[in-house]
Design a protein around this motif. Structure first.
Motif, PDB file in Angstrom:
ATOM      1  N   LYS A  79     -82.349  32.304 -14.754  1.00  0.00           N
ATOM      2  CA  LYS A  79     -81.504  33.321 -15.353  1.00  0.00           C
ATOM      3  C   LYS A  79     -80.490  33.818 -14.333  1.00  0.00           C
ATOM      4  O   LYS A  79     -80.800  34.004 -13.160  1.00  0.00           O
ATOM      5  N   GLY A  80     -79.259  34.022 -14.778  1.00  0.00           N
ATOM      6  CA  GLY A  80     -78.201  34.510 -13.911  1.00  0.00           C
ATOM      7  C   GLY A  80     -77.184  33.423 -13.611  1.00  0.00           C
ATOM      8  O   GLY A  80     -77.335  32.271 -14.015  1.00  0.00           O
ATOM      9  N   THR A  81     -76.122  33.802 -12.901  1.00  0.00           N
ATOM     10  CA  THR A  81     -75.085  32.847 -12.513  1.00  0.00           C
ATOM     11  C   THR A  81     -75.227  32.574 -11.020  1.00  0.00           C
ATOM     12  O   THR A  81     -74.914  33.421 -10.192  1.00  0.00           O
ATOM     13  N   TRP A  83     -81.294  26.962  -0.248  1.00  0.00           N
ATOM     14  CA  TRP A  83     -81.005  28.283  -0.782  1.00  0.00           C
ATOM     15  C   TRP A  83     -79.940  28.257  -1.876  1.00  0.00           C
ATOM     16  O   TRP A  83     -79.034  27.434  -1.867  1.00  0.00           O
ATOM     17  N   ALA A  84     -80.073  29.211  -2.792  1.00  0.00           N
ATOM     18  CA  ALA A  84     -79.069  29.474  -3.823  1.00  0.00           C
ATOM     19  C   ALA A  84     -78.784  30.970  -3.827  1.00  0.00           C
ATOM     20  O   ALA A  84     -79.646  31.783  -3.441  1.00  0.00           O
ATOM     21  N   VAL A  85     -77.573  31.351  -4.253  1.00  0.00           N
ATOM     22  CA  VAL A  85     -77.181  32.760  -4.298  1.00  0.00           C
ATOM     23  C   VAL A  85     -76.713  33.103  -5.703  1.00  0.00           C
ATOM     24  O   VAL A  85     -76.088  32.299  -6.383  1.00  0.00           O
ATOM     25  N   ASP A  86     -77.025  34.323  -6.134  1.00  0.00           N
ATOM     26  CA  ASP A  86     -76.661  34.733  -7.491  1.00  0.00           C
ATOM     27  C   ASP A  86     -75.360  35.534  -7.479  1.00  0.00           C
ATOM     28  O   ASP A  86     -74.683  35.649  -6.466  1.00  0.00           O
ATOM     29  N   GLY A  87     -75.030  36.090  -8.658  1.00  0.00           N
ATOM     30  CA  GLY A  87     -73.924  37.037  -8.773  1.00  0.00           C
ATOM     31  C   GLY A  87     -72.542  36.443  -8.779  1.00  0.00           C
ATOM     32  O   GLY A  87     -71.566  37.117  -8.430  1.00  0.00           O
ATOM     33  N   GLY A 139     -71.153  41.113  -6.771  1.00  0.00           N
ATOM     34  CA  GLY A 139     -71.341  39.900  -5.998  1.00  0.00           C
ATOM     35  C   GLY A 139     -72.803  39.540  -5.878  1.00  0.00           C
ATOM     36  O   GLY A 139     -73.606  39.781  -6.788  1.00  0.00           O
ATOM     37  N   THR A 140     -73.181  38.995  -4.734  1.00  0.00           N
ATOM     38  CA  THR A 140     -74.544  38.513  -4.526  1.00  0.00           C
ATOM     39  C   THR A 140     -75.523  39.660  -4.367  1.00  0.00           C
ATOM     40  O   THR A 140     -75.275  40.614  -3.623  1.00  0.00           O
ATOM     41  N   THR A 141     -76.661  39.558  -5.049  1.00  0.00           N
ATOM     42  CA  THR A 141     -77.742  40.528  -4.880  1.00  0.00           C
ATOM     43  C   THR A 141     -79.033  39.862  -4.420  1.00  0.00           C
ATOM     44  O   THR A 141     -79.907  40.535  -3.880  1.00  0.00           O
ATOM     45  N   THR A 142     -79.141  38.531  -4.617  1.00  0.00           N
ATOM     46  CA  THR A 142     -80.399  37.845  -4.331  1.00  0.00           C
ATOM     47  C   THR A 142     -80.147  36.434  -3.815  1.00  0.00           C
ATOM     48  O   THR A 142     -79.284  35.724  -4.328  1.00  0.00           O
ATOM     49  N   THR A 193     -80.289  41.091  -1.037  1.00  0.00           N
ATOM     50  CA  THR A 193     -79.195  41.170  -0.075  1.00  0.00           C
ATOM     51  C   THR A 193     -78.627  42.582   0.010  1.00  0.00           C
ATOM     52  O   THR A 193     -78.805  43.386  -0.910  1.00  0.00           O
ATOM     53  N   PRO A 194     -77.942  42.925   1.114  1.00  0.00           N
ATOM     54  CA  PRO A 194     -77.387  44.270   1.263  1.00  0.00           C
ATOM     55  C   PRO A 194     -76.249  44.519   0.279  1.00  0.00           C
ATOM     56  O   PRO A 194     -75.517  43.606  -0.097  1.00  0.00           O
TER      57      PRO A 194
END
Length: 357
Positions: free
Chosen positions: A198-200, A208-212, A218-221, A233-234
């Protein structure tokens, strides 16, 4: 400017559009205490550099999609009779090795160029349908389609749009609703494996993969695709976060309406301000080679030329290096940074191999 850079500026501008817009249009003095850039030749005298004319000997356009080193590139060239588009390797002397060709009516048919050893991997778009191909960079006879089962491929102008790991090529595709498909195929071809999340999401350095990708924040995880482990992520109010596997980049607007760019590790540690002022991110990827943050500064000349100062922040010594005072079309892939100088009628692509620093 990268797609992410444009997106970041658009999002942050919602809150402070007037102040930031005035600064960018009319320029402003350098922020007090900001580091002054060191000339490229002084900072990195031994770095490998090159230049590639925009036209071939026959006058046709050449568009690089990947530099193998500072002077060897792979890209698209039109044939002399304008009937075909060719995927070619261009050596330092300007000699061409043709790997593939397709009818010229297929615009921008070659994308996602990636190298693993001597194996070149790319995406072909023919009649609106995408296929994944590979071949030895030295031997056109080895070019072969790996699969046409690619899904709705999603590219984010990143060095990690295609990732080769564990003998497989990995990519992301749009899924149903708010889902992303993680797809892969063996370098030898065969069936495609598909998992959904789930998510983009987009890929970073494996695993690794990054969301948001479509989020205002932007990126949160970050997610480890091998173990399933996640890292939050910060983030901060009025800030957009972009992350790779090792570093995250936070872009915000300060109280004076200028951009503020910070870096930290994904767990929030080692946070530091990189630069503040009329500056923006120049490429999608964050802190490439875990060392170089690529940025573009807007100057008083930018409004006239449409170009920007290309600067690189070196995390190893915290030096800011002026790579080009007047750069356009800034791109990075596989350790090599390149950009254009000149105007639309006559320009040169300049390259810098960051791996040689």
């Amino acid at each position: 400017m990268s797609r992410r850079g444009h997106y970041v500026r658009t999002v942050l501008g919602l809150g402070v559009a007037l102040a930031a817009g005035a600064a960018l249009l009319f320029g402003a003095p350098a922020q007090s205490g900001e580091p002054q850039p060191v000339a490229l030749t002084a900072a990195w005298p031994g770095a490998a550099r090159g230049s590639v004319p925009s036209k071939l000997a026959d006058g046709s356009e050449f568009t690089p999609g990947l530099f193998l080193d500072a002077k060897t590139s792979v890209g698209t060239a039109q044939s002399a009779d304008s009937k075909t588009l060719r995927l070619v390797v261009r050596d330092p002397d300007g000699n061409l090795l043709e790997l593939r060709k397709v009818p010229a009516e297929h615009r921008a048919p070659f994308a996602g160029l990636t190298l693993s050893g001597n194996t070149l991997i790319w995406v072909e778009s023919i009649d609106g349908k995408q296929q994944l191909w590979s071949g030895d960079r030295h031997d056109p006879k080895t070019a072969r389609m790996l699969t046409a089962d690619v899904g709705a491929m999603q590219f984010y102008d990143s060095d990690h749009d295609l990732v080769v790991a564990d003998g497989r090529v990995h990519w992301v595709a749009g899924g149903k609703g708010d889902e992303t498909e993680f797809r892969s195929v063996a370098l030898t071809g065969g069936p495609v494996t598909v998992t959904t999340q789930k998510g983009t999401w987009s890929l970073a350095a494996w695993p690794w993969a990054v969301d948001g990708q479509h989020s205002a924040r932007g990126t949160t995880t970050l997610r480890n695709l091998t173990t399933g482990a996640t890292v939050a992520t910060p983030s901060a109010e009025r800030s957009v976060t972009g992350c790779g596997a090792t570093w995250c980049q936070m872009v915000s607007i300060n109280e004076d309406g200028y951009s503020r760019i910070e870096l930290s590790h994904p767990d929030g540690s080692a946070r530091r301000k990189i630069l503040e002022g009329n500056v923006e991110t120049a490429i999608t990827d964050v802190a490439v080679l875990d060392r170089f943050e690529v940025l573009a500064k807007v100057t008083s000349q930018s409004e006239l030329s449409g170009n920007q100062q290309l600067v690189v922040y070196d995390l190893s010594n915290r030096h800011l290096v002026l790579v080009s005072p007047d750069a356009a079309n800034i791109t990075y892939r596989a350790g090599v940074l390149w950009w254009s100088t000149g105007d639309q009628s006559s320009y040169i692509r300049n390259s810098l191999d960051l791996r040689t620093i």
